[in-house]
Design a protein around this motif. Structure first.
Motif, PDB file in Angstrom:
ATOM      1  N   SER A  71      34.197  42.616  25.765  1.00  0.00           N
ATOM      2  CA  SER A  71      35.107  42.998  26.863  1.00  0.00           C
ATOM      3  C   SER A  71      35.525  44.449  26.716  1.00  0.00           C
ATOM      4  N   ILE A  72      34.552  45.346  26.852  1.00  0.00           N
ATOM      5  CA  ILE A  72      34.797  46.757  26.538  1.00  0.00           C
ATOM      6  C   ILE A  72      34.632  47.665  27.748  1.00  0.00           C
ATOM      7  N   HIS A  73      34.646  47.085  28.948  1.00  0.00           N
ATOM      8  CA  HIS A  73      34.633  47.903  30.161  1.00  0.00           C
ATOM      9  C   HIS A  73      36.051  47.937  30.717  1.00  0.00           C
ATOM     10  N   PRO A  74      36.514  49.114  31.191  1.00  0.00           N
ATOM     11  CA  PRO A  74      37.908  49.229  31.656  1.00  0.00           C
ATOM     12  C   PRO A  74      38.286  48.248  32.765  1.00  0.00           C
ATOM     13  N   LYS A  75      37.311  47.817  33.563  1.00  0.00           N
ATOM     14  CA  LYS A  75      37.621  46.947  34.691  1.00  0.00           C
ATOM     15  C   LYS A  75      37.636  45.454  34.334  1.00  0.00           C
ATOM     16  N   ILE A  76      37.237  45.114  33.124  1.00  0.00           N
ATOM     17  CA  ILE A  76      37.232  43.708  32.723  1.00  0.00           C
ATOM     18  C   ILE A  76      38.670  43.221  32.556  1.00  0.00           C
ATOM     19  N   LYS A  77      38.979  42.122  33.210  1.00  0.00           N
ATOM     20  CA  LYS A  77      40.326  41.575  33.150  1.00  0.00           C
ATOM     21  C   LYS A  77      40.439  40.553  32.022  1.00  0.00           C
ATOM     22  N   GLY A  78      41.606  40.555  31.384  1.00  0.00           N
ATOM     23  CA  GLY A  78      41.880  39.517  30.418  1.00  0.00           C
ATOM     24  C   GLY A  78      42.124  38.199  31.133  1.00  0.00           C
ATOM     25  N   GLY A  79      41.997  37.096  30.405  1.00  0.00           N
ATOM     26  CA  GLY A  79      42.226  35.817  31.048  1.00  0.00           C
ATOM     27  C   GLY A  79      42.098  34.651  30.094  1.00  0.00           C
ATOM     28  N   GLU A  80      42.405  33.471  30.606  1.00  0.00           N
ATOM     29  CA  GLU A  80      42.296  32.248  29.810  1.00  0.00           C
ATOM     30  C   GLU A  80      40.824  31.883  29.614  1.00  0.00           C
ATOM     31  N   PHE A  81      40.491  31.518  28.399  1.00  0.00           N
ATOM     32  CA  PHE A  81      39.107  31.186  28.050  1.00  0.00           C
ATOM     33  C   PHE A  81      39.061  29.740  27.554  1.00  0.00           C
ATOM     34  N   TYR A  82      38.278  28.918  28.228  1.00  0.00           N
ATOM     35  CA  TYR A  82      38.195  27.492  27.926  1.00  0.00           C
ATOM     36  C   TYR A  82      36.840  27.160  27.287  1.00  0.00           C
ATOM     37  N   ALA A 118      41.636  48.083  26.299  1.00  0.00           N
ATOM     38  CA  ALA A 118      43.077  48.196  26.512  1.00  0.00           C
ATOM     39  C   ALA A 118      43.877  47.648  25.336  1.00  0.00           C
ATOM     40  N   ASP A 119      43.181  47.213  24.296  1.00  0.00           N
ATOM     41  CA  ASP A 119      43.811  46.683  23.091  1.00  0.00           C
ATOM     42  C   ASP A 119      44.747  45.509  23.412  1.00  0.00           C
TER      43      ASP A 119
END
Length: 345
Positions: free
Chosen positions: A99-110, A22-23
């Motif tokens: 993260s190259i699958h359409p269903k993967i959600k973006g989010g905070e990474f710790y 989703a860029d």
């Protein structure tokens, strides 16, 4: 077993990792996070409470362990804690590339450095990698001029960790000891965390050996024997019960002892050994011929041993033992099971 009562956060870095398809890009913080004591306790609870399983993993790579990106970046953090921010950026970029699958959600990474974690009684440092993908709606109560008002806010529920990984600074040469949490289901969008980003596999310890061998024994009895010998349902359940009794009564499993006590008949024992070898060849993993039995794994696997005969749609016969008290036959009315008993309760 993981204990974190005395654990504390030494360093903590936070970035945002989006969906590459989703860029959405990456948003990198400029520095590590400074947190107060109260927030630290909330974060420790959020990050570490979900790690309850005794199933552990290890980093690997098909040709050279050093080519596993997460393994290499985390090793640099263990070598020098001041590298955490720099390596957290590398980890975030690596996660974005996966993260190259359409269903993967973006989010905070710790990326978090923990001190004084306890694993099986040993105090160890650990690096935690966590991702928050889902937001909950919270109500905020406001009091103004003797009146109360409500408003909603989106935020992270600290009782619901989406993805987590805890890497203990132990057994480095074999890919460390790694605990994993992934509450996103079993689809492709979930497997990317375990397989593509972390690239880990189960450690060959007593938990994994017990789990794998009990699964092997169950599948042999319920799938292979009916196909090879036409073994009846009652005889299958009898073997399942004997298998469970073996694991309940023993502290260690020796495969020869298991086959002699459970399978008994030479023809069945021979077929079991062939089946075990075939499964190992197909999966690329092996099961030790002798290993300590994990009580946790035994209890977990026991639930999958279905000792039930399902008749038509609404009739079930549960057999926990004494299968010799059940006879199967056919008369002019059809198929039947005859059950003998001493008393009714």
């Amino acid at each position: 077993m993981i204990t974190y009562l005395d654990a504390y956060i030494s360093t903590n870095s936070l970035h945002f990792v989006g969906n590459k398809i989703a860029d959405e890009g990456i948003s990198l913080s400029k520095n590590t996070i400074v947190i107060d004591h109260k927030l630290e306790q909330n974060l420790i609870s959020y990050f570490l409470t979900p790690f309850t399983s005794e199933e552990f993993y290890q980093f690997y790579h098909e040709s050279d362990l050093a080519l596993n990106e997460v393994y290499t970046y985390v090793s640099k953090i263990f070598d020098n804690g001041e590298q955490l921010y720099e390596q957290s950026v590398n980890l975030a970029k690596h996660l974005y590339e996966q993260s190259i699958h359409p269903k993967i959600k973006g989010g905070e990474f710790y990326t978090v450095y923990f001190k004084d974690c306890i694993l099986d009684g040993e105090t160890l440092d650990a690096v935690g990698l966590f991702k928050s993908e889902n937001k909950d709606t919270f109500l905020k109560v406001l009091q103004e001029n003797d009146n109360f008002n409500l408003q909603t806010e989106k935020g992270i529920n600290i009782k619901k960790l989406d993805k987590g990984c805890l890497i203990f600074n132990k057994d480095r040469e074999n890919g460390y000891i790694v605990a994993v949490v992934d509450n996103a289901g079993r689809g492709v969008e979930a497997r990317y965390w375990l397989n593509d980003f972390l690239h880990v596999r189960r450690r060959k310890d007593e938990y994994t050996n017990t789990q794998n061998f009990m699964t092997l024994a169950k599948n042999f009895v319920t799938q292979e024997l009916p196909k090879e010998l036409g073994t009846s349902k009652t005889d299958q359940i009898d073997l399942l019960n004997k298998s469970l009794d073996f694991f309940k009564d023993k502290d260690t499993c020796d495969i020869d002892d298991f086959t002699n006590e459970v399978m008994i008949e030479p023809d069945i024992i021979e077929k079991f050994h062939h089946y075990k070898q075939r499964c190992e060849d197909e999966s690329g993993t092996s099961i030790n011929n002798s290993f300590s039995i994990s009580e946790t794994a035994r209890k977990k696997q026991q639930r999958s041993f279905k000792r039930v005969i399902q008749l038509d749609k609404k009739i079930k016969i549960v057999i926990d033992g004494n299968s010799q008290n059940i006879e199967q036959g056919t008369d002019k009315k059809g198929k039947f099971y005859k059950v003998y008993y001493n008393e009714e309760k």
